[in-house]
Motif scaffolding. Structure first.
Motif, PDB file in Angstrom:
ATOM      1  N   ALA A  17       0.838  -1.205   0.000  1.00  0.00           N
ATOM      2  CA  ALA A  17       0.000   0.000   0.000  1.00  0.00           C
ATOM      3  C   ALA A  17       0.872   1.254   0.000  1.00  0.00           C
ATOM      4  CB  ALA A  17      -0.936  -0.006   1.214  1.00  0.00           C
TER       5      ALA A  17
ATOM      6  N   ALA B  92       2.170   6.999  -6.623  1.00  0.00           N
ATOM      7  CA  ALA B  92       1.190   8.019  -7.002  1.00  0.00           C
ATOM      8  C   ALA B  92       1.760   9.418  -6.775  1.00  0.00           C
ATOM      9  CB  ALA B  92      -0.105   7.828  -6.215  1.00  0.00           C
ATOM     10  N   GLU B  93       2.428   9.626  -5.645  1.00  0.00           N
ATOM     11  CA  GLU B  93       3.045  10.933  -5.372  1.00  0.00           C
ATOM     12  C   GLU B  93       4.152  11.234  -6.376  1.00  0.00           C
ATOM     13  OE1 GLU B  93       2.255  13.474  -3.194  1.00  0.00           O
ATOM     14  OE2 GLU B  93       0.450  12.245  -3.032  1.00  0.00           O
TER      15      GLU B  93
ATOM     16  N   TYR C  13       1.043   4.349  -2.862  1.00  0.00           N
ATOM     17  CA  TYR C  13       0.880   5.770  -2.559  1.00  0.00           C
ATOM     18  C   TYR C  13       2.138   6.566  -2.898  1.00  0.00           C
ATOM     19  CZ  TYR C  13      -3.708   5.085  -0.556  1.00  0.00           C
ATOM     20  OH  TYR C  13      -5.036   4.786  -0.393  1.00  0.00           O
TER      21      TYR C  13
END
Length: 105
Positions: free
Chosen positions: A27, A34-35, A31
């Motif tokens: 997870a 994505a950043e 994230y």
């Protein structure tokens, strides 16, 4: 009796703990990626606006070498790290090319 009627086998507590850790790390990776892509999309938009090419082979080579060194320090296979970053770079360039196409429309 069908397979759906059998209770799931008990999972060893240590295996569950390890799998839970893996799930949390996965997870976090998603994230973080994505950043990273939020930042590279801003770079792509800027490159399109100031007419720079989507790809920067010098920067890409330096980043791959940097990640190889980091991987060695982290006891991770540097070849794997390089392949992983190359995969990401290809996707970033694809996004950057999309900005360039959008700028031309």
């Amino acid at each position: 009796m069908s397979g759906a009627e059998h209770p799931a086998p008990a999972i060893h507590p240590e295996l569950k703990r390890l799998r839970d850790s893996i799930d949390n790390i996965d997870a976090a990776l998603i994230y973080m990626l994505a950043e990273r892509f939020k930042c590279t999309q801003q770079v792509g938009a800027l490159k399109a606006r100031i007419d720079l090419p989507s790809s920067d082979p010098g920067r890409e080579a330096a980043q791959i070498e940097r990640l190889r060194r980091l991987a060695e320090g982290a006891h991770l296979d540097p070849d794997f790290a390089a392949k992983f970053l190359n995969f990401i770079i290809k996707e970033v360039i694809r996004h950057h090319d999309g900005f360039r196409t959008a700028e031309q429309v």
